[in-house]
Enzyme design. Sequence first.
Site, PDB file in Angstrom:
ATOM      1  CB  THR A  95      -0.938   0.003   1.215  1.00 26.96           C
ATOM      2  OG1 THR A  95      -1.582  -1.266   1.329  1.00 26.96           O
ATOM      3  CG2 THR A  95      -1.981   1.095   1.090  1.00 26.96           C
ATOM      4  CG  ASP A  96       3.577   2.580   3.241  1.00 30.24           C
ATOM      5  OD1 ASP A  96       2.682   3.445   3.363  1.00 30.24           O
ATOM      6  OD2 ASP A  96       4.162   2.089   4.218  1.00 30.24           O
ATOM      7  CG  LEU A  97       6.204  -0.496  -1.771  1.00 32.25           C
ATOM      8  CD1 LEU A  97       6.614  -1.904  -2.166  1.00 32.25           C
ATOM      9  CD2 LEU A  97       7.426   0.393  -1.652  1.00 32.25           C
ATOM     10  N   GLY A 109       3.302   5.675  -3.030  1.00 32.44           N
ATOM     11  CA  GLY A 109       4.477   6.414  -3.485  1.00 32.44           C
ATOM     12  C   GLY A 109       4.486   6.607  -4.989  1.00 32.44           C
TER      13      GLY A 109
END
Length: 403
Positions: free
Chosen positions: A174-176, A179
């Site tokens: 989810t972070d990736l 980003g």
Amino acid sequence: MDKPLAGIRILDLSRILAGPWCSQHLADMGAEVIKVEHPARGDDTRGWGPPYHGNTEDAAYYLSANRGKESVAIDIAHPEGQQLVRALVQQCDVVLENFKVGGLAKYGLDYASLKAIKPDLIYCSITGFGQDGPYAQRAGYDFLLQGMGGLMSLTGQPESVPGSEPVKVGVAITDLFTGMYAATSILSALIQRDRTGLGAWIDLSLLDVQVGVLANQAQNYLTTGKPPVRLGNAHPNIVPYQAFATADGHIILAVGNDRQFQRFCQVAGCPELAEDTRYRTNAGRVQHRETLVPELSALMASQPSDFWLSSLEEAGVPCGPINNLAQVFDDRQVQHRGMRIKRPHRAGGEVDLVSNPVRFNGMSMNADSAPPGLGEHTSVVLERLLPEQKEHFQHLSKEGVIR
């Protein structure tokens, strides 16, 4: 040849992963990225170890997301630190931050405050739940959002398997994704600014991104009204498209169309399955997976992995091994594509890093420098961008405002 983003300057106030992943990509593409960190603590991920690089204090987690940046250590809680950041903003094209909603307003570093001094500023805010709504004030971490956003309801063995439970993805996906959405949004805003002269405030939520990348599974629900369930390694819309046990291990079989299924059946010695009216089409195979998959499982278990991989590859049926990371980086295709790179480390020697996967005109897009030490570039950056304040920097250093 200049890289695509040469001449673009990013002031990166973000930390952990989503924001730094975005700015690392922009740095690889040629942008100048100034990473602002707390003089004592720095980015949280500096301490997210072990493992660490050699005998240094650089955690592998930090190294994964901070290539190509200049670290400037400024205490933004100090009024003089805030003034310094505002001065830097006027020299930058983009500000990237991932503080909680309203967290920078008390420092005068929110979008409204900075837009007043730089009207064409592009300002990207990453939060767990967005700038508004009932959850806006909550902190958000990848693991939480994989659960709340539905991904974990799709990941893991089926409910019918004893001891099964929802499982998160093995990297902070989810972070990736957030980003990369941030990076493409910033690039879009830069194009818009060149066309209109206007800046932009980009509002990105981890929850929004996680829901947005549910892709076909979200559409399956919206189309049928039935929430998809966990299928382990099986695919909800394609059969056979999953991992199978072989006589000595496991491989992935990824049959994408009916012709490939026919060729698989020839290799497996069961051409009659391809002619069975239940299995002739993918729709039929999906409908009858509960009878087909056990038959295929028995066939796959009768031969070792090497037999299936070589025979199916020769027949043009997509398949592959399930590699650990040592095998990944030993893979000849991964090596040929240069996915392991080295950069000089400030402590001496080199540090191994994972390459940016993008190539422009045959050229790999990777920044030249390793992730920086905390405050490694404070003096260099400040004196370059704010030479008129050079005499003041010594005072700020003594006061602990900068490092």
